[in-house]
Design a protein around this motif. Sequence first.
Motif, PDB file in Angstrom:
ATOM      1  N   GLU A 151       6.837   9.091  11.800  1.00  0.00           N
ATOM      2  CA  GLU A 151       6.184   7.886  11.292  1.00  0.00           C
ATOM      3  C   GLU A 151       4.832   8.244  10.677  1.00  0.00           C
ATOM      4  O   GLU A 151       4.149   9.166  11.110  1.00  0.00           O
ATOM      5  CB  GLU A 151       6.016   6.853  12.401  1.00  0.00           C
ATOM      6  N   GLU A 152       4.485   7.519   9.649  1.00  0.00           N
ATOM      7  CA  GLU A 152       3.232   7.773   8.950  1.00  0.00           C
ATOM      8  C   GLU A 152       2.060   7.293   9.797  1.00  0.00           C
ATOM      9  O   GLU A 152       2.027   6.161  10.247  1.00  0.00           O
ATOM     10  CB  GLU A 152       3.236   7.055   7.601  1.00  0.00           C
ATOM     11  N   GLY A 154      -2.027   6.739   9.792  1.00  0.00           N
ATOM     12  CA  GLY A 154      -3.155   6.633   8.884  1.00  0.00           C
ATOM     13  C   GLY A 154      -4.484   6.614   9.621  1.00  0.00           C
ATOM     14  O   GLY A 154      -4.602   6.044  10.707  1.00  0.00           O
ATOM     15  N   ARG A 170       2.228   2.464  11.018  1.00  0.00           N
ATOM     16  CA  ARG A 170       2.442   1.308  10.147  1.00  0.00           C
ATOM     17  C   ARG A 170       3.116   0.181  10.933  1.00  0.00           C
ATOM     18  O   ARG A 170       4.080   0.395  11.651  1.00  0.00           O
ATOM     19  CB  ARG A 170       3.330   1.721   8.965  1.00  0.00           C
ATOM     20  N   ARG A 172       5.460  -2.733  11.891  1.00  0.00           N
ATOM     21  CA  ARG A 172       6.816  -3.137  11.529  1.00  0.00           C
ATOM     22  C   ARG A 172       7.148  -4.455  12.222  1.00  0.00           C
ATOM     23  O   ARG A 172       6.518  -4.830  13.202  1.00  0.00           O
ATOM     24  CB  ARG A 172       7.842  -2.090  11.983  1.00  0.00           C
ATOM     25  N   ALA A 190       0.358  -8.249   6.385  1.00  0.00           N
ATOM     26  CA  ALA A 190      -0.723  -7.308   6.079  1.00  0.00           C
ATOM     27  C   ALA A 190      -2.041  -7.763   6.710  1.00  0.00           C
ATOM     28  O   ALA A 190      -2.824  -6.933   7.195  1.00  0.00           O
ATOM     29  CB  ALA A 190      -0.880  -7.175   4.569  1.00  0.00           C
ATOM     30  N   GLU A 193      -1.879  -6.991  10.383  1.00  0.00           N
ATOM     31  CA  GLU A 193      -2.080  -5.554  10.589  1.00  0.00           C
ATOM     32  C   GLU A 193      -3.555  -5.185  10.456  1.00  0.00           C
ATOM     33  O   GLU A 193      -4.090  -4.387  11.237  1.00  0.00           O
ATOM     34  CB  GLU A 193      -1.246  -4.759   9.592  1.00  0.00           C
ATOM     35  N   ARG A 197      -5.985  -3.472  13.356  1.00  0.00           N
ATOM     36  CA  ARG A 197      -6.785  -2.261  13.140  1.00  0.00           C
ATOM     37  C   ARG A 197      -8.269  -2.537  13.371  1.00  0.00           C
ATOM     38  O   ARG A 197      -8.970  -1.761  14.039  1.00  0.00           O
ATOM     39  CB  ARG A 197      -6.586  -1.734  11.713  1.00  0.00           C
TER      40      ARG A 197
END
Length: 321
Positions: A151-152, A154, A170, A172, A190, A193, A197
Motif C-alpha cells: 500500500e502507498e 505518504g 490511503r 479506502r 477526500a 481523509e 490526517r
Amino acid sequence: MAIVRLLAPVGLAAVALLACSGGGRQAREPGEAAASFLASAGRLLQGAAATAVDGGLAERLAAGARAAVEGGNRLEMEVVPNGPPRFDVPAPGGRLVGLSVSLVMREVAPDGRVVRELREPDYDLILRLARRGDGWVVADVYALPWLDDGEEMGRGGCALLEGDNHRFGRLREMRRGDVPQLPVTAAELATIEETWRCYWLVTSDALRRLDGSLLPLVSAGPQLEGLQQYLRFRQEHGIALEEEVVHRSPVLVQYTGDYATVDEWLDGRGRGFDLLTGERRGDWEYRAAHMTMRMQKTAEGWRVIGVAVVRASGQQSEGGG
C-alpha cells in the motif's frame, strides 16, 4: 496474500498459504461461504476438501502445514469468529468481508504432545469472496493491516500544518453492514481523509511543543476536552512528547452525512522528554494497534469527537513519559 504477522512468534508458515485458487462446491450466499471456510480451516490443513473454498486451497495448505512442522508432527488450527463482520462490501468479481476471529494453532507430536502453540484471541482478517456460477466461494484471505499489500504510504503535512513524523496510508471505503450508511462523494471522502490526517499531525505537534492552540481546529466535544486536559498535565510537568507513527490500512467504515467513522491500524513509538533539560522521561510503542475515530460535521467543518483503541497488540512502555 500472506498473513505475515502470525508467522514470527511460532514459525507456523502454513498460515501464510491462506490464498486460494481453483473451484470447490459453492455456497448459496456469501455469509455461508465465509462460515464454511472458517469452520473447515483445521481440516484444510490436513488436505481435506471443503464446501465453498477454491479447489487448490487444500493442497496448498497441506503442503504448507507439512513444511512448517518437524518429522511426523502435524499442524492443527481452530478459527472462530468473534462476532458479525466488521464490513461486507462489493469488490471486483465478488465481495470483501472483514472479520475479527479467535485463532489457535498448535504443532502436535505423534504421541499427542503439544510442541508449540499460538493463540490470538482477537485477530483481524479479510475474506475475498468470488462468484462461481450461481454461488459463492472463498477466493483469498488477507491479514489486517495490509502490511505486505504494497500500500502507498505518504508523508507530509495537511492544510493546517507541515510534518513528516507521520506516514499515512490511503483512505479506502470498507463499510460495516450492521450500522446505518449513506453514499459518500469523492470530494467528501477526500475531506474526511484530510481531517483524519490533520488530527494526528496537529495533536502530535501540540504534544511536542506543549501548545494546544490548533486543537479546536481538528477536534470537538469530549475529545477536545480530553486532549486539552492531557496537555495541561504535560504542561504542568514540562514533559513533551516526540513520536513517529505509521498509519496503515485506514478504512471508512461508516458515513451518515453528519458523522463518519474511520478505522486504522498503526505502528508507533514515542519518547517523553523534559522540555527544559531534554532529559528522557519514558518511551512507548504500539505495534498494529487497531484504532477507531469518530468524526462529526460541524458548522466549522469536520471535527474528531472520539478516538479509541479497539485492540493494541504488542504495546510496550518504559518510564513515565
